[in-house]
Design an enzyme around this catalytic site. Structure first.
Site, mmCIF file in Angstrom:
data_model
loop_
_atom_site.group_PDB
_atom_site.id
_atom_site.type_symbol
_atom_site.label_atom_id
_atom_site.label_comp_id
_atom_site.label_asym_id
_atom_site.label_seq_id
_atom_site.Cartn_x
_atom_site.Cartn_y
_atom_site.Cartn_z
ATOM 1 C CD GLU A 191 -3.148 -0.649 0.227
ATOM 2 O OE1 GLU A 191 -3.049 0.391 -0.447
ATOM 3 O OE2 GLU A 191 -4.116 -1.411 0.128
ATOM 4 C CB SER A 224 -29.729 -26.002 54.739
ATOM 5 O OG SER A 224 -30.960 -26.574 55.142
#
Length: 693
Positions: free
Chosen positions: A69, A329
Site C-alpha cells: 500500500e 440451609s
C-alpha cells in the site's frame, strides 16, 4: 502542488478541524490478561470496530501492508510526492488513470470522513486531510486509524475485527497467508469476502504474496507455501463470553470504553461449557448459575448467569447470579460460625436432634427423621434443622441479621414478615448467588474478604464476617461433608486430590438447589432452579447442584492450595477433651429433648473454662466471654467490676490490662450466677486488672 496543499492545511486546521468521531470504537470487555471477552457494536449499531495499534498486529502484516500500500509511509508527510508524480506520468502516457497515488494516510482520511465522490476535487480533499492528520496526530496514530477502520467485509472494521471474524484469533501472530488476506480485503471488502467469493479472495491474497516476494519481504519458497494455505470458509462470531456480566458492565460505561475485568477467559469458557452440558440433564425450564471467585481478593474469575442467553425455555436472558432466592440451609454455616465465635459450641460439642418447639415455631428435618445426640460437626454436615434453629435461638435472630448486613446482604424478609426470626436458619429470607458466594469466600479466607467484584478490588478493605478461629473451625467441619452421589467417599480419595469444603441448600417447595464450597484458595457457588420460582419436585442441592460444584472444581487450572494454617487459640480434640461446659449444648435433656433456651435457667460460663491459662498476646489483650442458659439480660463482671455487654446476647469481650489471675462472673435477670477463675498472660497494657479497669 504539495506546497500549496500544505498552505491549505494550515488554513483548514482552523476552519475545518478533522472530525474524529468515527474513531470511537466498539465497547470492549476484556479479561485480566486483556483477552477479549465480548465486544459490542458501535454506538450507532453499524459495525464491529476494535481499536488497533501497530503493537496489536504481527510485524509481518505491517511489512506486507507497507509493501503493498505505501512503501514510503514513514518518510512522507501524508502524501507521497513520488507516487503522485508516477501516477500523473502514467495517466498522461496512457490517456487514462493507470494507478493511484493513495497513501495509507489518505485512506485513513477517507475512512474517517467518507466521501462518496471519486472526483479530482475529492482526491485533493483527501490529500489535504492526510497532511492535516499526519501533522496533528503523527504517523503512528494515523496508522492506528487505518488499522482500526480498514473495511474487512460486512460490518467488520479494522484488522482486529477482521482477524477475529475470519481467522478466529487476534492478529498478533499471523501466517504469511493470513497476513496477506487481511492486507487484501480492504481493496474490495464485499467482493473479496472469502465466504462468498473464495476465488476472488484467493487471487487477491496471492497478489499480495507475489508483491511481498518481489520486494524481498518473503523468500520465494515461503511465498509459494503460503499460496497453498486454504482460505477461511466461514465468518466466525465475535467473542461472546460472560454475556450477562459483560452486558451489565457495558451499559454502565461510556461508548467506546475498554473495560478490564478480573475474569479469566479460558476458565470462563470452561464454566460456560460445563453449564451448557449440565443444563441438558436438568428438568425442562430449569436454569443454573455459577460463580468462581478468588477467596482472599474477592476477584471473580468466571461468572455464568444462565446456560444459554438465547434459550427462551429456560429464560436464559435472566441473570440468576443476581436473582433473589431463598438459600434453604446454605446459610447454616454462618449461624454455626457465630456460635463458635461466642464459644457456645465446639465442632465436637454434642447437640440433640429431636423434635422441638421454639415458642410457636416447630422446625423439622428433611424427611422428618431425627438423629438424636450428634456432634455439632455432624449436625452441620448432615444439615440437621433442629440444631441449627437451636443455635440461632442462642445467637439471636437480630444479631444474625446484623451480621448478614455487615457481610453486604440486606435483610429481605418474606411478604408480611416485619422482623427477623428463627426461620432465618432454614432460608426465611432472600439472597443472591453473588452474596452467598461472598460469604463462603470470606470463610475460606479466614473470616474476612473484600466483596466479590469482576472489576479491580484493590484498595477495598476486607469485610470481616467471622473471627479467624471460627472460620477455621467451619472450614474444617465443612470439609467432612459427604461427596455428592457418584463421587468416591473421602476415605477413598486418591492422595493429592482436591479437598473441597462445601454445603448445600434446598429451599421450601424445591424451588432452589444450592451448593457452595471452597478449597483454600477458590470459592465456587452454584444455583439451580427455575427463574420464575416454580417448584421442581425432588430437586435438592446435594443431588442437583453439588455434582455441578465438584465438576467446576475439576476444571480449575490451579493446583490444590496448601493446607489452611491453624489460627492461634484453636483447639483440636475429642469431646472428652473439651471443658465440661462445651461438651454438650445447653438444652440437651434426655427426658424432655431439646427445649427453647428461654425455658431453661441452667446458667453456666462456656468460655473461658475454669482454671484455664489464656495467652492473649494474639488478641490484643481481648478476652472473649460467653455463657449459656439463664434469663437475659446477663450482667458480666471481672474481679467485681462490670463489663459492658448488649442485653440480647450471651457473650461480650473484656480488655485485660496486665497479667495474673482474674475472676469472671455472670449474673442473669433472675439473680442466678456462675463464676470461673482464669489466668491471663502477655496481655497488653501495664497495670494489672486489680489496679484498675
Amino acid at each position: 502542488m504539495i506546497g500549496f496543499l500544505c498552505l491549505l492545511v494550515l488554513g483548514a486546521d482552523w476552519l475545518y478541524p478533522p472530525d474524529l468521531a468515527r474513531l470511537t470504537p466498539s465497547t470492549q470487555v476484556v479479561d485480566r490478561d486483556g483477552v477479549l471477552l465480548r465486544a459490542f457494536l458501535t454506538e450507532t449499531g453499524e459495525a464491529w470496530r476494535l481499536p488497533t495499534t501497530a503493537d496489536d498486529v504481527d510485524p509481518l502484516y505491517l511489512s506486507l501492508l507497507m509493501t503493498f500500500e505505501d512503501q514510503r509511509f514513514f518518510q512522507h508527510p501524508g502524501v507521497d510526492p513520488l507516487a503522485v508524480l508516477r501516477a500523473a506520468g502514467q495517466a498522461v502516457g496512457a490517456g487514462r488513470i493507470v494507478s493511484g497515488a493513495s497513501t495509507l494516510s489518505m485512506q485513513a482520511a477517507r475512512l474517517i470522513e467518507p466521501h462518496p465522490d471519486r472526483t479530482f476535487g475529492a482526491k485533493l480533499w483527501e490529500m489535504g486531510r492526510a497532511l492535516q492528520l499526519t501533522a496533528h496526530l503523527g504517523r503512528e496514530a494515523v496508522l492506528g486509524a487505518y488499522l482500526t477502520l480498514a473495511p474487512m467485509g460486512g460490518n467488520l472494521e479494522g484488522v482486529r475485527a477482521g482477524s477475529l471474524s475470519w481467522l478466529g484469533k487476534e492478529p498478533k501472530r499471523l501466517t504469511p497467508a493470513e497476513a496477506a488476506l487481511l492486507v487484501a480485503l480492504p481493496q474490495s471488502p464485499e467482493t473479496l469476502r472469502p465466504d462468498r467469493f473464495p476465488r476472488r479472495a484467493l487471487v487477491a491474497r496471492n497478489k499480495v504474496l507475489d508483491r511481498a516476494v518481489a520486494a524481498g519481504v518473503l523468500d520465494p519458497r515461503r511465498g509459494e507455501e503460503a499460496k497453498g494455505d486454504p482460505l477461511p470458509q466461514v465468518r466466525r462470531p465475535m467473542p461472546f463470553l460472560a454475556p450477562h456480566l459483560t452486558g451489565r458492565l457495558a451499559r454502565a460505561a461510556p461508548p467506546g470504553s475498554r473495560i478490564q475485568t478480573t475474569l479469566q477467559a479460558s476458565l470462563q469458557q470452561a464454566m460456560e461449557d460445563l453449564a451448557r452440558s449440565r443444563a441438558e440433564t436438568l428438568e425442562p425450564g430449569q436454569s443454573l448459575a455459577l460463580i468462581v471467585a478468588e477467596s482472599k481478593t474477592g476477584a471473580i474469575r468466571a461468572e455464568v448467569g444462565s446456560p444459554d442467553l438465547q434459550d427462551q425455555d429456560r429464560e436464559g436472558a435472566v441473570d440468576m447470579t443476581r436473582g433473589i432466592r431463598s438459600p434453604g440451609s446454605a446459610l447454616k454455616p454462618l449461624i454455626y460460625g457465630m456460635a463458635l465465635e461466642r464459644h457456645l459450641i465446639h465442632p465436637e460439642t454434642l447437640v440433640m436432634d429431636r423434635p422441638a418447639r421454639f415458642g410457636s415455631y416447630t422446625p423439622a428435618n428433611f424427611g422428618d427423621t431425627h438423629w438424636g445426640e450428634v456432634s455439632a460437626r455432624q449436625a452441620l454436615v448432615q444439615s440437621l434443622n433442629v440444631p441449627a434453629v437451636a443455635l440461632l435461638d442462642r445467637v439471636g435472630p437480630l444479631p444474625f441479621a446484623a451480621r448478614l448486613e455487615a457481610a453486604g446482604i440486606p435483610l429481605r424478609l418474606p411478604r408480611g414478615v416485619t422482623r427477623p426470626g428463627l426461620p432465618l436458619a432454614l432460608g426465611g429470607l432472600g439472597v443472591t448467588l453473588e452474596e452467598m458466594t461472598g460469604i463462603y469466600a470470606a470463610i475460606d479466607a479466614g473470616g474476612a474478604a473484600p466483596p466479590l467484584s469482576a472489576l479491580s478490588n484493590e484498595g477495598l478493605a476486607p469485610r470481616r464476617i467471622l473471627e479467624a478461629g471460627a472460620a477455621w473451625y467451619l472450614a474444617d467441619m465443612l470439609a467432612d461433608s459427604p461427596p455428592p452421589p457418584g463421587r468416591p467417599p473421602r476415605a477413598a480419595e486418591a492422595p493429592g486430590q482436591r479437598q473441597i469444603a462445601y454445603k448445600t441448600g434446598t429451599s421450601y417447595g424445591f424451588r432452589d438447589a444450592w451448593s457452595l464450597g471452597f478449597d483454600g484458595g477458590t470459592t465456587i457457588g452454584v444455583w439451580v432452579g427455575r427463574p420464575d420460582g416454580t417448584p421442581t419436585p425432588g430437586a435438592i442441592g446435594r443431588e442437583t447442584a453439588a455434582p455441578i460444584l465438584f465438576d467446576a472444581f475439576e476444571r480449575l487450572p490451579d493446583k490444590q492450595p496448601p493446607a489452611r494454617p491453624r489460627p492461634k487459640g484453636v483447639f483440636v480434640g475429642a469431646n472428652a477433651d473439651l471443658p465440661p461446659a462445651l461438651r454438650r449444648l445447653d438444652g440437651v435433656d434426655d427426658r424432655k429433648g431439646l427445649a427453647p433456651l428461654s425455658d431453661r435457667n441452667g446458667l453456666a460460663i462456656t468460655f473461658p473454662p475454669d482454671g484455664a491459662t489464656l495467652d492473649l498476646s494474639g488478641t490484643g489483650g481481648v478476652l472473649s466471654l460467653a455463657a449459656r442458659g439463664g434469663q437475659r439480660p446477663l450482667t458480666w463482671l471481672v474481679d467485681g467490676r462490670p463489663v459492658p455487654s448488649l442485653a440480647h446476647v450471651r457473650s461480650t469481650h473484656w480488655l485485660a490490662r496486665g497479667e495474673g489471675k482474674v475472676a469472671v462472673t455472670v449474673v442473669d435477670a433472675e439473680g442466678h450466677s456462675a463464676r470461673v477463675g482464669v489466668w491471663v498472660t502477655e496481655a497488653d497494657g501495664a497495670p494489672s486488672p486489680k489496679e484498675g479497669h
